[in-house]
Design a protein around this motif. Structure first.
Motif, PDB file in Angstrom:
ATOM      1  N   ALA A 146      64.014 -37.643  64.794  1.00 56.79           N
ATOM      2  CA  ALA A 146      62.760 -38.361  64.558  1.00 56.79           C
ATOM      3  C   ALA A 146      63.040 -39.498  63.583  1.00 56.79           C
ATOM      4  O   ALA A 146      63.763 -39.317  62.595  1.00 56.79           O
ATOM      5  N   TYR A 147      62.486 -40.633  63.869  1.00 58.35           N
ATOM      6  CA  TYR A 147      62.625 -41.779  62.962  1.00 58.35           C
ATOM      7  C   TYR A 147      61.592 -41.686  61.843  1.00 58.35           C
ATOM      8  O   TYR A 147      60.490 -41.160  62.030  1.00 58.35           O
ATOM      9  N   THR A 148      61.969 -42.266  60.685  1.00 54.66           N
ATOM     10  CA  THR A 148      61.045 -42.224  59.548  1.00 54.66           C
ATOM     11  C   THR A 148      60.041 -43.386  59.569  1.00 54.66           C
ATOM     12  O   THR A 148      59.029 -43.331  58.865  1.00 54.66           O
ATOM     13  N   HIS A 149      60.328 -44.429  60.344  1.00 54.92           N
ATOM     14  CA  HIS A 149      59.414 -45.569  60.486  1.00 54.92           C
ATOM     15  C   HIS A 149      58.993 -46.204  59.165  1.00 54.92           C
ATOM     16  O   HIS A 149      57.837 -46.618  59.009  1.00 54.92           O
ATOM     17  N   ALA A 150      59.930 -46.275  58.210  1.00 58.55           N
ATOM     18  CA  ALA A 150      59.592 -46.883  56.908  1.00 58.55           C
ATOM     19  C   ALA A 150      59.769 -48.398  56.922  1.00 58.55           C
ATOM     20  O   ALA A 150      59.424 -49.069  55.956  1.00 58.55           O
ATOM     21  N   GLY A 151      60.326 -48.931  57.997  1.00 53.17           N
ATOM     22  CA  GLY A 151      60.595 -50.375  58.033  1.00 53.17           C
ATOM     23  C   GLY A 151      61.853 -50.692  57.245  1.00 53.17           C
ATOM     24  O   GLY A 151      62.405 -49.820  56.576  1.00 53.17           O
ATOM     25  N   PRO A 152      62.314 -51.949  57.311  1.00 56.75           N
ATOM     26  CA  PRO A 152      63.576 -52.305  56.648  1.00 56.75           C
ATOM     27  C   PRO A 152      63.505 -52.065  55.138  1.00 56.75           C
ATOM     28  O   PRO A 152      62.534 -52.466  54.494  1.00 56.75           O
ATOM     29  N   GLU A 153      64.520 -51.392  54.620  1.00 61.80           N
ATOM     30  CA  GLU A 153      64.595 -51.181  53.176  1.00 61.80           C
ATOM     31  C   GLU A 153      65.711 -52.084  52.654  1.00 61.80           C
ATOM     32  O   GLU A 153      66.874 -51.890  52.979  1.00 61.80           O
ATOM     33  N   ILE A 154      65.320 -53.068  51.845  1.00 60.07           N
ATOM     34  CA  ILE A 154      66.278 -54.088  51.380  1.00 60.07           C
ATOM     35  C   ILE A 154      66.831 -53.714  50.000  1.00 60.07           C
ATOM     36  O   ILE A 154      68.015 -53.855  49.734  1.00 60.07           O
ATOM     37  N   GLY A 155      65.949 -53.279  49.104  1.00 59.76           N
ATOM     38  CA  GLY A 155      66.395 -52.871  47.766  1.00 59.76           C
ATOM     39  C   GLY A 155      67.463 -51.792  47.921  1.00 59.76           C
ATOM     40  O   GLY A 155      67.334 -50.917  48.774  1.00 59.76           O
ATOM     41  N   VAL A 156      68.507 -51.898  47.105  1.00 56.56           N
ATOM     42  CA  VAL A 156      69.603 -50.938  47.252  1.00 56.56           C
ATOM     43  C   VAL A 156      69.125 -49.515  46.924  1.00 56.56           C
ATOM     44  O   VAL A 156      69.518 -48.555  47.580  1.00 56.56           O
ATOM     45  N   ALA A 157      68.271 -49.396  45.928  1.00 54.06           N
ATOM     46  CA  ALA A 157      67.767 -48.065  45.584  1.00 54.06           C
ATOM     47  C   ALA A 157      66.752 -47.630  46.632  1.00 54.06           C
ATOM     48  O   ALA A 157      65.798 -48.340  46.932  1.00 54.06           O
ATOM     49  N   SER A 158      66.961 -46.472  47.176  1.00 52.19           N
ATOM     50  CA  SER A 158      66.088 -45.991  48.236  1.00 52.19           C
ATOM     51  C   SER A 158      64.761 -45.487  47.664  1.00 52.19           C
ATOM     52  O   SER A 158      64.735 -44.694  46.732  1.00 52.19           O
ATOM     53  N   THR A 159      63.666 -45.971  48.215  1.00 54.38           N
ATOM     54  CA  THR A 159      62.341 -45.544  47.731  1.00 54.38           C
ATOM     55  C   THR A 159      61.471 -45.109  48.918  1.00 54.38           C
ATOM     56  O   THR A 159      61.246 -43.926  49.130  1.00 54.38           O
ATOM     57  N   LYS A 160      61.050 -46.087  49.713  1.00 57.08           N
ATOM     58  CA  LYS A 160      60.139 -45.746  50.815  1.00 57.08           C
ATOM     59  C   LYS A 160      60.845 -44.932  51.901  1.00 57.08           C
ATOM     60  O   LYS A 160      60.192 -44.178  52.620  1.00 57.08           O
ATOM     61  N   ALA A 161      62.165 -45.075  52.009  1.00 52.74           N
ATOM     62  CA  ALA A 161      62.863 -44.254  53.002  1.00 52.74           C
ATOM     63  C   ALA A 161      62.787 -42.778  52.594  1.00 52.74           C
ATOM     64  O   ALA A 161      62.635 -41.900  53.450  1.00 52.74           O
ATOM     65  N   PHE A 162      62.865 -42.526  51.289  1.00 51.13           N
ATOM     66  CA  PHE A 162      62.821 -41.152  50.779  1.00 51.13           C
ATOM     67  C   PHE A 162      61.487 -40.482  51.101  1.00 51.13           C
ATOM     68  O   PHE A 162      61.459 -39.369  51.646  1.00 51.13           O
ATOM     69  N   THR A 163      60.381 -41.163  50.826  1.00 53.89           N
ATOM     70  CA  THR A 163      59.084 -40.535  51.113  1.00 53.89           C
ATOM     71  C   THR A 163      58.884 -40.390  52.627  1.00 53.89           C
ATOM     72  O   THR A 163      58.259 -39.429  53.078  1.00 53.89           O
ATOM     73  N   GLY A 164      59.453 -41.315  53.388  1.00 58.75           N
ATOM     74  CA  GLY A 164      59.400 -41.185  54.854  1.00 58.75           C
ATOM     75  C   GLY A 164      60.178 -39.961  55.322  1.00 58.75           C
ATOM     76  O   GLY A 164      59.728 -39.220  56.202  1.00 58.75           O
ATOM     77  N   GLN A 165      61.338 -39.747  54.719  1.00 58.48           N
ATOM     78  CA  GLN A 165      62.135 -38.567  55.075  1.00 58.48           C
ATOM     79  C   GLN A 165      61.364 -37.283  54.761  1.00 58.48           C
ATOM     80  O   GLN A 165      61.331 -36.346  55.566  1.00 58.48           O
ATOM     81  N   LEU A 166      60.719 -37.270  53.583  1.00 59.47           N
ATOM     82  CA  LEU A 166      59.953 -36.069  53.213  1.00 59.47           C
ATOM     83  C   LEU A 166      58.816 -35.834  54.203  1.00 59.47           C
ATOM     84  O   LEU A 166      58.552 -34.693  54.598  1.00 59.47           O
ATOM     85  N   ALA A 167      58.149 -36.919  54.610  1.00 57.89           N
ATOM     86  CA  ALA A 167      57.018 -36.775  55.541  1.00 57.89           C
ATOM     87  C   ALA A 167      57.511 -36.221  56.882  1.00 57.89           C
ATOM     88  O   ALA A 167      56.908 -35.291  57.445  1.00 57.89           O
ATOM     89  N   VAL A 168      58.617 -36.762  57.390  1.00 54.72           N
ATOM     90  CA  VAL A 168      59.134 -36.299  58.688  1.00 54.72           C
ATOM     91  C   VAL A 168      59.595 -34.840  58.580  1.00 54.72           C
ATOM     92  O   VAL A 168      59.251 -34.004  59.427  1.00 54.72           O
ATOM     93  N   LEU A 169      60.359 -34.550  57.550  1.00 56.13           N
ATOM     94  CA  LEU A 169      60.888 -33.189  57.410  1.00 56.13           C
ATOM     95  C   LEU A 169      59.758 -32.166  57.278  1.00 56.13           C
ATOM     96  O   LEU A 169      59.837 -31.060  57.818  1.00 56.13           O
ATOM     97  N   THR A 170      58.693 -32.556  56.581  1.00 53.96           N
ATOM     98  CA  THR A 170      57.545 -31.648  56.433  1.00 53.96           C
ATOM     99  C   THR A 170      56.884 -31.410  57.784  1.00 53.96           C
ATOM    100  O   THR A 170      56.521 -30.271  58.125  1.00 53.96           O
ATOM    101  N   MET A 171      56.736 -32.471  58.560  1.00 52.67           N
ATOM    102  CA  MET A 171      56.112 -32.301  59.881  1.00 52.67           C
ATOM    103  C   MET A 171      56.971 -31.402  60.778  1.00 52.67           C
ATOM    104  O   MET A 171      56.432 -30.560  61.498  1.00 52.67           O
ATOM    105  N   VAL A 172      58.281 -31.597  60.718  1.00 51.19           N
ATOM    106  CA  VAL A 172      59.164 -30.751  61.530  1.00 51.19           C
ATOM    107  C   VAL A 172      59.000 -29.287  61.095  1.00 51.19           C
ATOM    108  O   VAL A 172      58.829 -28.388  61.939  1.00 51.19           O
ATOM    109  N   ALA A 173      59.018 -29.050  59.793  1.00 50.91           N
ATOM    110  CA  ALA A 173      58.888 -27.675  59.283  1.00 50.91           C
ATOM    111  C   ALA A 173      57.559 -27.064  59.725  1.00 50.91           C
ATOM    112  O   ALA A 173      57.500 -25.896  60.127  1.00 50.91           O
TER     113      ALA A 173
END
Ligand code: F6R
Length: 366
Positions: A146-173
């Motif tokens: 499943a894709y996280t659909h957070a859009g392009p993350e340019i900043g080197v520090a991951s932020t919106k990708a992390f919350t997207g991962q949590l959202a996807v993983l929670t839905m899968v669980a």
């Protein structure tokens, strides 16, 4: 292109109400009380019958895996292991039929994660990719995902990708738990509703940006920093510390709050900021006693709390109040003030927060 923000990192932090919403959209239907994920449904049987799930990732994505470990074990009663891809690939891991490998990656190009799943695939494991970049190498190598659909993350520090991962993983669980019957339909519906409310709660936290900036001014000259949490918030402590390290070059460590007694407590003095993730959950009383132990040694306590938490307010030097949610979902909220704190400290120290020294956005070499 930064949409009026000074940095991509800040823009991406502020995008999170939208990106989490985008991640849920088309999947989670709060009115109907359903979660639809075609890539997961295809492998529903393998997931519900999985002997164990192995999460393989690096960095922030590994932290998302750690949160998911707590969630999957609680909701799905499946044994979960979370592995650093770089370690997993060079061991001789025991992979049994019925093992499912969940590769978590923003870029989908992290070399260690890619090779780790290549090896596991050769040994017959089913590979699911939780990936942000569509069509990336990890996405292509995965059997499903499943894709996280957070859009392009340019900043080197991951932020919106992390919350997207949590959202996807929670839905899968949640899907697996409902299918397996390890949670009641009522509990499923309750979590679906709470998950649906996360984007607006994130927006509420972002309203406190100025207050968090003021805290950053107060704590920016620290040379070390300790982040403590328990349960679902232990990985949030790790993530908060990683964000601070990479953006502000302040040495920071995340620890399970109770584990600090076994070593790190020796660092505590009146100079050391200790950031507690102390929202109301089943661990709260325990976290409060850990906070007392830090205060007794004169540490400077900053606590992430829910409204009306008198015990924390009495102990902490500073608090950041976040909205209440189910404890399973709290990491998605509690990481937000820590992202902002790291950002503002980095900026206050004059560093290039979008391109921290020595770091690359995507680590395609091992
Ligand atoms: C931290 C950070 C890194 C990445 C790690 C994995 O802010 O960005 O720790 O999380 O390099 O990258 P992906 O998720 O692209 O595999």
């Amino acid at each position: 292109e930064k949409g009026g923000f000074d940095h991509f990192m800040l823009k991406e932090i502020f995008e999170q109400p939208t990106t989490i919403h985008d991640c849920l959209r088309g999947r989670l239907d709060a009115d109907k009380g359903t979660i639809t994920m075609s890539g997961i449904s295809k492998y529903a049987e393998q997931l519900t019958n999985a002997n164990r799930i192995v999460m393989v990732a690096c960095g922030t994505s590994w932290h998302a895996g750690l949160v998911a470990e707590y969630i999957f074990e609680e909701l799905c009663r499946i044994n979960v292991e979370v592995e650093y891809a770089s370690e997993f690939r060079y061991r001789n891991p025991v992979i049994a039929p019925g093992d499912v490998i969940l590769a978590i990656s923003q870029s989908g190009e992290t070399a260690d994660t890619l090779v780790a799943i290549e090896n596991a695939k050769k040994q017959g494991a089913i590979i699911m990719g939780i990936v942000n970049v569509v069509g990336s190498s990890i996405a292509r190598l995965s059997d499903t995902g499943a894709y996280t659909h957070a859009g392009p993350e340019i900043g080197v520090a991951s932020t919106k990708a992390f919350t997207g991962q949590l959202a996807v993983l929670t839905m899968v669980a949640l899907k697996v738990a409902l299918e397996k019957g390890t949670i009641t339909h009522e509990r499923f519906l309750q979590l679906v509703r709470e998950l649906n409310a996360i984007p607006e709660k994130v927006a509420k936290i972002l309203e406190q940006n100025d207050a968090i900036k003021a805290l950053a001014e107060k704590y920016k000259d620290a040379t070390n920093c300790l982040y403590l949490g328990r349960g679902y918030n232990f990985p949030v402590a790790l993530e908060g510390a990683l964000k601070l390290k990479e953006i502000s070059y302040i040495h920071a460590e995340g620890y399970p709050a109770a584990e600090m007694k076994h070593g790190p407590i020796a660092l505590v003095d009146s100079e050391l900021p200790v950031i507690f993730i102390a929202t109301k959950d089943s661990y709260h009383e325990k976290v409060i006693s850990n906070m007392q132990e830090i205060k007794a040694r004169k540490g400077r306590v900053v606590a992430i709390i829910n409204e009306g938490d008198k015990q924390s307010i009495a102990l902490a030097d500073d608090v950041i109040v976040v909205p209440e949610t189910d404890e399973i979902l709290a990491p998605m909220l509690n990481c937000i003030p820590l992202q902002l704190l790291a950002y503002h400290i980095g900026v206050a120290k004059g560093f290039d927060v979008d391109k921290p020294r020595n770091l690359a956005k995507s680590v395609t070499v091992e």
